[in-house]
Design an enzyme around this catalytic site. Structure first.
Site, short mmCIF file in Angstrom:
data_model
loop_
_atom_site.label_atom_id
_atom_site.label_comp_id
_atom_site.label_asym_id
_atom_site.label_seq_id
_atom_site.Cartn_x
_atom_site.Cartn_y
_atom_site.Cartn_z
N ASN A 103 13.84 13.42 7.07
CA ASN A 103 13.91 11.95 7.00
C ASN A 103 12.52 11.37 7.30
O ASN A 103 11.96 11.62 8.38
CB ASN A 103 14.94 11.45 8.02
CG ASN A 103 15.10 9.93 7.98
OD1 ASN A 103 14.11 9.21 7.95
ND2 ASN A 103 16.33 9.46 7.99
N HIS A 155 10.18 6.96 9.33
CA HIS A 155 9.19 6.49 10.31
C HIS A 155 7.75 6.56 9.81
O HIS A 155 6.85 5.98 10.41
CB HIS A 155 9.38 7.19 11.65
CG HIS A 155 10.66 6.75 12.30
ND1 HIS A 155 11.11 5.45 12.21
CD2 HIS A 155 11.60 7.42 13.00
CE1 HIS A 155 12.26 5.35 12.84
NE2 HIS A 155 12.59 6.52 13.32
N ARG A 201 1.78 -2.79 9.60
CA ARG A 201 0.59 -3.49 9.12
C ARG A 201 0.76 -4.02 7.69
O ARG A 201 -0.19 -4.50 7.11
CB ARG A 201 -0.62 -2.54 9.15
CG ARG A 201 -1.18 -2.30 10.52
CD ARG A 201 -1.84 -3.56 11.05
NE ARG A 201 -2.30 -3.38 12.40
CZ ARG A 201 -3.54 -3.00 12.73
NH1 ARG A 201 -4.43 -2.76 11.80
NH2 ARG A 201 -3.87 -2.88 13.98
N HIS A 248 16.26 5.93 4.38
CA HIS A 248 17.33 4.95 4.60
C HIS A 248 16.81 3.59 4.11
O HIS A 248 15.89 3.02 4.70
CB HIS A 248 17.66 4.89 6.10
CG HIS A 248 18.79 3.98 6.45
ND1 HIS A 248 19.33 3.94 7.70
CD2 HIS A 248 19.49 3.08 5.71
CE1 HIS A 248 20.31 3.05 7.74
NE2 HIS A 248 20.43 2.50 6.54
N ARG A 302 17.30 0.24 4.36
CA ARG A 302 18.08 -0.69 5.20
C ARG A 302 18.19 -2.05 4.52
O ARG A 302 17.34 -2.44 3.73
CB ARG A 302 17.42 -0.83 6.57
CG ARG A 302 17.46 0.45 7.40
CD ARG A 302 17.02 0.17 8.82
NE ARG A 302 18.01 -0.60 9.52
CZ ARG A 302 18.94 -0.09 10.33
NH1 ARG A 302 18.98 1.20 10.57
NH2 ARG A 302 19.82 -0.86 10.91
N ARG A 342 13.31 -2.93 6.65
CA ARG A 342 12.31 -2.91 7.73
C ARG A 342 11.31 -1.76 7.59
O ARG A 342 10.22 -1.83 8.11
CB ARG A 342 12.98 -2.86 9.10
CG ARG A 342 13.63 -1.54 9.43
CD ARG A 342 14.02 -1.46 10.89
NE ARG A 342 15.19 -2.27 11.18
CZ ARG A 342 16.10 -1.93 12.09
NH1 ARG A 342 15.94 -0.84 12.82
NH2 ARG A 342 17.15 -2.68 12.32
N GLU A 378 20.08 7.26 2.31
CA GLU A 378 21.04 6.71 3.28
C GLU A 378 21.18 5.24 2.98
O GLU A 378 20.19 4.53 2.79
CB GLU A 378 20.51 6.89 4.70
CG GLU A 378 20.62 8.29 5.22
CD GLU A 378 20.02 8.41 6.61
OE1 GLU A 378 19.73 7.38 7.24
OE2 GLU A 378 19.83 9.55 7.04
N THR A 433 18.43 2.25 15.44
CA THR A 433 18.74 3.30 14.47
C THR A 433 20.25 3.30 14.29
O THR A 433 20.95 2.59 15.03
CB THR A 433 18.23 4.68 14.96
OG1 THR A 433 18.56 5.68 13.99
CG2 THR A 433 18.84 5.08 16.30
N THR A 434 20.76 4.06 13.34
CA THR A 434 22.21 4.10 13.11
C THR A 434 22.92 4.48 14.41
O THR A 434 22.60 5.50 15.00
CB THR A 434 22.55 5.13 12.01
OG1 THR A 434 21.60 4.98 10.97
CG2 THR A 434 23.95 4.91 11.48
N GLU A 489 28.62 13.88 6.58
CA GLU A 489 27.53 14.23 7.49
C GLU A 489 28.04 13.94 8.89
O GLU A 489 28.38 12.79 9.22
CB GLU A 489 26.27 13.41 7.20
CG GLU A 489 25.15 13.79 8.17
CD GLU A 489 23.79 13.22 7.78
OE1 GLU A 489 23.48 13.16 6.57
OE2 GLU A 489 23.04 12.84 8.70
N HIS A 509 21.33 13.43 13.33
CA HIS A 509 21.05 12.32 14.24
C HIS A 509 20.76 12.82 15.64
O HIS A 509 21.56 13.51 16.25
CB HIS A 509 22.19 11.28 14.30
CG HIS A 509 21.64 9.91 14.60
ND1 HIS A 509 21.24 9.53 15.84
CD2 HIS A 509 21.37 8.88 13.78
CE1 HIS A 509 20.76 8.31 15.78
NE2 HIS A 509 20.83 7.88 14.54
N GLY A 550 14.76 13.36 11.42
CA GLY A 550 13.60 12.51 11.20
C GLY A 550 12.73 12.33 12.43
O GLY A 550 11.63 12.88 12.50
N1 PXP Z 1 21.44 11.13 9.57
C1 PXP Z 1 21.69 9.79 9.47
C2 PXP Z 1 22.91 9.36 8.74
C3 PXP Z 1 20.83 8.85 10.03
O1 PXP Z 1 21.10 7.53 9.93
C4 PXP Z 1 19.65 9.30 10.68
C5 PXP Z 1 18.68 8.29 11.22
O2 PXP Z 1 18.08 7.61 10.17
C6 PXP Z 1 19.43 10.68 10.74
C7 PXP Z 1 20.34 11.57 10.19
C8 PXP Z 1 18.21 11.24 11.39
O3 PXP Z 1 18.23 10.95 12.75
P1 PXP Z 1 16.94 11.25 13.64
O4 PXP Z 1 15.86 10.34 13.17
O5 PXP Z 1 17.42 10.94 15.03
O6 PXP Z 1 16.60 12.70 13.44
#
Ligand code: PXP
Length: 236
Positions: free
Chosen positions: A7, A10, A18, A43, A45, A49, A70, A100-101, A151, A190, A212
């Site tokens: 992921n 970030h 910026r 993702h 969003r 963002r 996502e 975050t989610t 997931e 996650h 991520g």
């Molecule tokens: N899976 C899903 C569905 C998520 O929303 C996220 C966060 O964007 C992740 C995995 C990855 O989570 P992390 O950034 O904590 O590794």
């Protein structure tokens, strides 16, 4: 063997603070693939963002591994997904103010809307996954709405310790086995990091982990390619 979906939200977070063009998101994805990631996840969003619509478009055109989008079921996100047709989509709940989610989808309360979006995406050839907590009732609805994958939300596992963590790992294991019985593919993610990933990577039936934050944080010091290969080492 369980695979890693990287992921890269970030990387876009850093760019968006910026409103710049660096760091380059596509290069980050390509470095991740060189490190061994078998998929790239972003993702999109509702508030855009970090990831922007054009990022999804560029990644879909340029990366050599499947793109996993996502997304919530908000119309302005579903429209983009149906247009770009990523190889995979993972439906997630979304709240505006969250960092975050925060939890899995409650499929029982939005079954009809979710079923509609699953159906629309599948018609475009997208493999659809639903991000849910490891609860049997959610799994049954995931199967009823015709999802391809679930997931499993590993956030509770990741932030607990000791006997609580053990209990949560068992919940994840039971859910993975039940999902498999229902004919659903199983991914997880996650809150996973270099220290806590291995027991999840060893769960039965789990095909892919989406990670991520921990990898991008490590990449600040060692670069994305190495951070990814170190995570794959930790998974094994
Ligand atoms: N899976 C899903 C569905 C998520 O929303 C996220 C966060 O964007 C992740 C995995 C990855 O989570 P992390 O950034 O904590 O590794």
């Amino acid at each position: 063997m369980v695979t890693l979906g990287l992921n890269i939200d970030h990387v876009a977070t850093l760019r968006e603070v910026r409103k710049d063009i660096v760091p380059n998101l596509l290069k980050a994805a390509q470095e991740g693939v060189r490190g061994g990631a078998k998929g790239i996840t972003v993702h999109l969003r509702e508030d855009r963002r970090h990831i922007q619509d054009r990022d999804v478009f560029i990644l879909k055109q340029a990366i050599k591994v499947p793109l996993n989008l996502e997304m919530s079921i908000a119309p302005n996100v579903v429209r983009v997904a149906l247009h770009i047709k990523p190889e995979k989509a993972c439906l997630v709940p979304e709240k505006r103010k969250e960092l975050t989610t925060e939890g899995g989808l409650d499929l029982r309360h939005a079954q009809r809307q979710i079923a509609t979006v699953v159906n629309q995406l599948k018609k475009k050839g997208v493999t659809v996954s639903l991000f849910i907590d490891p609860e049997p009732a959610q799994l049954r609805v995931a199967s009823e709405v015709n999802a391809d994958f679930i997931e499993l939300h590993t956030g509770v596992y990741a932030r607990t310790r000791g006997s609580q963590r053990k209990r949560e790992l068992k919940r994840l294991r039971d859910a993975a086995e039940y999902a498999h019985e229902l004919g659903l593919g199983v991914n997880a993610g996650h809150g996973l990091n270099y220290e806590n990933v291995k027991p999840v990577a060893q769960l039965p039936c789990v095909e892919e982990l989406n990670i991520g934050h921990a990898i991008i944080a490590r990449a600040v010091f060692v670069g994305i390619r190495k951070a990814v290969s170190e995570m794959i080492y930790s998974m094994r």
